[in-house]
Design an enzyme around this catalytic site. Structure first.
Site, PDB file in Angstrom:
ATOM      1  N   ALA A 264       0.876  -1.001  -0.022  1.00 58.19           N
ATOM      2  CA  ALA A 264       0.014  -0.001  -0.088  1.00 58.19           C
ATOM      3  C   ALA A 264       0.875   1.295  -0.064  1.00 58.19           C
ATOM      4  O   ALA A 264       2.087   1.261   0.523  1.00 58.19           O
ATOM      5  CB  ALA A 264      -0.875  -0.001   1.259  1.00 58.19           C
ATOM      6  N   GLY A 266      -0.064   1.292  -3.076  1.00 59.79           N
ATOM      7  CA  GLY A 266      -0.407   0.393  -4.370  1.00 59.79           C
ATOM      8  C   GLY A 266       0.372   1.225  -5.480  1.00 59.79           C
ATOM      9  O   GLY A 266       0.030   0.781  -6.800  1.00 59.79           O
ATOM     10  N   GLY A 267       1.272   2.114  -5.241  1.00 59.89           N
ATOM     11  CA  GLY A 267       1.965   2.891  -6.451  1.00 59.89           C
ATOM     12  C   GLY A 267       2.746   2.125  -7.452  1.00 59.89           C
ATOM     13  O   GLY A 267       2.426   2.115  -8.463  1.00 59.89           O
ATOM     14  N   LYS A 268       3.511   1.179  -6.593  1.00 62.15           N
ATOM     15  CA  LYS A 268       4.292   0.152  -7.401  1.00 62.15           C
ATOM     16  C   LYS A 268       3.376  -0.972  -8.009  1.00 62.15           C
ATOM     17  O   LYS A 268       3.841  -1.475  -9.047  1.00 62.15           O
ATOM     18  CB  LYS A 268       5.495  -0.288  -6.645  1.00 62.15           C
ATOM     19  N   GLU A 285      -0.483  -6.679   2.299  1.00 63.27           N
ATOM     20  CA  GLU A 285      -0.362  -5.213   2.981  1.00 63.27           C
ATOM     21  C   GLU A 285      -1.027  -5.532   4.357  1.00 63.27           C
ATOM     22  O   GLU A 285      -2.045  -6.047   4.359  1.00 63.27           O
ATOM     23  CB  GLU A 285      -1.365  -4.123   2.266  1.00 63.27           C
ATOM     24  N   CYS A 383      12.629   3.852   1.229  1.00 59.77           N
ATOM     25  CA  CYS A 383      12.807   5.241   0.903  1.00 59.77           C
ATOM     26  C   CYS A 383      13.830   5.974   2.120  1.00 59.77           C
ATOM     27  O   CYS A 383      13.434   6.875   2.701  1.00 59.77           O
ATOM     28  CB  CYS A 383      11.589   5.949   0.705  1.00 59.77           C
TER      29      CYS A 383
HETATM   30  C1  LIG Z   1       7.066   1.779   2.022  1.00 57.09           C
HETATM   31  S1  LIG Z   1       5.321   1.581   2.117  1.00 57.09           S
HETATM   32  C2  LIG Z   1       4.808   0.663   0.452  1.00 57.09           C
HETATM   33  C3  LIG Z   1       4.476   1.664  -0.602  1.00 57.09           C
HETATM   34  C4  LIG Z   1       4.061   0.773  -1.708  1.00 57.09           C
HETATM   35  N1  LIG Z   1       4.994  -0.383  -2.170  1.00 57.09           N
HETATM   36  C5  LIG Z   1       4.025   1.822  -2.954  1.00 57.09           C
HETATM   37  O1  LIG Z   1       4.652   1.979  -3.819  1.00 57.09           O
HETATM   38  O2  LIG Z   1       2.858   2.389  -2.898  1.00 57.09           O
HETATM   39  C6  LIG Z   1       5.603   0.270   3.332  1.00 57.09           C
HETATM   40  C7  LIG Z   1       3.799  -0.555   3.522  1.00 57.09           C
HETATM   41  O3  LIG Z   1       4.319  -1.499   4.453  1.00 57.09           O
HETATM   42  C8  LIG Z   1       3.251  -1.946   5.207  1.00 57.09           C
HETATM   43  N2  LIG Z   1       3.786  -2.878   6.269  1.00 57.09           N
HETATM   44  C9  LIG Z   1       4.484  -2.609   7.455  1.00 57.09           C
HETATM   45  N3  LIG Z   1       4.617  -3.692   7.913  1.00 57.09           N
HETATM   46  C10 LIG Z   1       3.840  -4.746   7.093  1.00 57.09           C
HETATM   47  C11 LIG Z   1       4.036  -5.968   7.020  1.00 57.09           C
HETATM   48  N4  LIG Z   1       4.712  -6.790   8.224  1.00 57.09           N
HETATM   49  N5  LIG Z   1       3.522  -6.979   6.210  1.00 57.09           N
HETATM   50  C12 LIG Z   1       2.997  -6.437   5.270  1.00 57.09           C
HETATM   51  N6  LIG Z   1       3.090  -4.895   4.969  1.00 57.09           N
HETATM   52  C13 LIG Z   1       3.574  -4.253   5.837  1.00 57.09           C
HETATM   53  C14 LIG Z   1       2.775  -0.553   5.558  1.00 57.09           C
HETATM   54  O4  LIG Z   1       1.696  -0.467   6.097  1.00 57.09           O
HETATM   55  C15 LIG Z   1       3.099   0.435   4.243  1.00 57.09           C
HETATM   56  O5  LIG Z   1       1.825   0.333   3.585  1.00 57.09           O
END
Ligand SMILES: C[S@@+](CC[C@H](N)C(=O)[O-])C[C@H]1O[C@@H](n2cnc3c(N)ncnc32)[C@H](O)[C@@H]1O
Length: 449
Positions: A264, A266-268, A285, A383
């Site tokens: 989330a 979900g950009g990628k 997520e 990031c």
């Molecule tokens: C850096 S963001 C991802 C951004 C996403 N890839 C995008 O491009 O839109 C990291 C995401 O990992 C989720 N997250 C954190 N711990 C997690 C876990 N143990 N399992 C799955 N998702 C997790 C967070 O809620 C967050 O939405």
């Protein structure tokens, strides 16, 4: 407490809502983006940009404004009066960074004490703001040796940036204090980058191509997404150029079974599908409310994926034992490469958070690795600008996972020119550029057969 002016209207004054948003951030009740989303409808639609400017502005300047506030107050406010502290910071911000006439900024701040039903604080707020107005340059001269004032970043982060990135330190600080450019990603399934540039020009929107991601365009001036031609039809998405590199590195091919493990908003996820609509994509997520964002993003783009709400490191909760060809692991991190987009990091991110994040990243990395096929590829991304979350995390991983090895970032996509960031002991580190991409880290791993 609401005044009669407020109760007569469904909408409140932007300053009053900004006090609420900033107090909640100071009290760690939520992030800037979630608090703004929650409270935005409290102001009239035409005041939404002002509310955003006040809240983003105070967070952006927080290290400096907070040091000034603590210097000018004989005693810090008690926690129950965090709203008054938010009000004071807003007053400083308006005096220094906005066009509000000084007397209006001060009078409105004093009035806001009454709105908060804290008449007792009017004299104090008035006195502190007037002193700041009169003596700003002397105050700054006295405080300039403090890292929070000199660099407008938290002291602990200044220390880490200096230690790890002495050469890139100045650029990193300048970018962290700048406003980020608006970057979009063109959906080449629908329209070429060249054609979309023409569409933008027809709307009077100036842009230029990003040098690294072949799908990126920077807008010279940010616009609302609804002004972007065919945004609702999925022709473009808002996404930073460095973030766009993920899908270009992983280079999905139709038929690939791919996992987006921390997906989330979900950009990628959307970008992977745009590059190859016939992949079999699973997006995991942890947060249910964030999973909904992936859903709405994919709906706009008219793509589908298998969406699962689970802790990616708990394989028993979500994995059906069918291994993946490719995995994108965009783990939760300190977000120190995107401070300018999330300036509340300057308020609430603490060194202890990094320790917690390192544990989470390690658990996700080690467990999700088991779901990768032999000869499969995993792209680890953050990031963050902190080596412990990046190259050191990968060094520890390679130490324990003997079937993992690092490969060049263009191994799956030879047309991708690796001219961005710097090579580090494992992977590449990108630093935020004032008018360009955000700070990011990438490392591509392959599982031995
Ligand atoms: C850096 S963001 C991802 C951004 C996403 N890839 C995008 O491009 O839109 C990291 C995401 O990992 C989720 N997250 C954190 N711990 C997690 C876990 N143990 N399992 C799955 N998702 C997790 C967070 O809620 C967050 O939405």
């Amino acid at each position: 407490m609401m005044t009669s002016a407020d109760t007569n209207s469904v909408h409140q004054k932007p300053r009053h809502v900004a006090i609420k948003v900033l107090s909640n951030i100071l009290l760690k009740k939520g992030s800037l983006s979630t608090q703004l989303a929650r409270h935005q409808s409290s102001v009239a639609i035409e005041h939404a940009p002002l509310l955003k400017e006040l809240c983003f502005g105070v967070c952006h300047q927080y290290p400096k404004l907070n040091s000034i506030g603590l210097h000018l107050l004989a005693h810090p406010f008690e926690e129950k009066d965090t709203d008054l502290y938010a009000l004071l910071l807003l007053g400083f911000y308006q005096l220094k960074y906005m066009n509000t006439p000084d007397h209006a900024a001060i009078n409105e701040s004093v009035e806001a004490c009454r709105y908060l039903d804290k008449e007792w604080a009017t004299k104090l707020i008035n006195a502190v703001l007037r002193r700041y107005q009169r003596e700003e340059s002397e105050i700054i001269d006295q405080l300039i040796k403090m890292p929070s004032v000199e660099f407008n970043h938290p002291k602990w982060l200044v220390k880490r940036f200096k230690k790890h990135w002495s050469e890139q330190f100045e650029k990193t600080i300048i970018s962290g204090n700048s406003r980020p450019p608006m970057c979009i990603r063109v959906n080449e399934q629908q329209v070429s980058r060249e054609t979309y540039i023409e569409k933008l020009q027809e709307e009077g929107i100036d842009c230029f191509e990003g040098p690294y991601s072949p799908t990126s365009l920077y807008l010279k001036k940010a616009v609302g997404v609804n002004q972007l031609p065919n945004f609702l039809d999925g022709e473009v998405s808002v996404q930073d150029e460095a973030a766009q590199l993920s899908a270009h590195i992983l280079s999905p091919k139709n038929g690939d079974k791919i996992l987006d493990a921390c997906a989330a908003p979900g950009g990628k996820t959307g970008h992977l599908l745009e590059m190859s609509p016939f992949i079999e994509l699973t997006a995991v997520e942890l947060e249910p409310w964030r999973l909904e964002k992936i859903e709405s993003n994919l709906e706009r783009l008219s793509y589908q994926a298998d969406l699962i709400c689970a802790d990616a490191s708990d394989l028993s909760a979500w994995w059906d034992n069918n291994q993946f060809d490719k995995i994108l692991l965009d783990v939760p991190c300190s977000a120190t490469g995107v401070i300018r987009r999330n300036p509340d990091i300057k308020i609430n991110r603490k060194p202890a958070d990094i320790e917690e994040l390192l544990v989470i990243q390690k658990a996700i990395l080690n467990n999700v690795w088991k779901t990768l096929k032999p000869n499969g590829y995993m792209l680890y991304a953050t990031c963050s600008l902190l080596p412990e979350e990046n190259e050191q995390q990968i060094a520890d991983f390679l130490e324990t996972q003997k079937d993992a090895h690092e490969i060049p970032l263009n191994s799956l996509n030879e047309t991708l020119k690796i001219e961005w960031g710097i090579e580090v002991s494992h992977g590449r580190q990108l630093f935020p550029n004032e008018n360009g991409h955000d700070g990011f880290y990438y490392c591509l791993l392959k599982k031995k057969a």
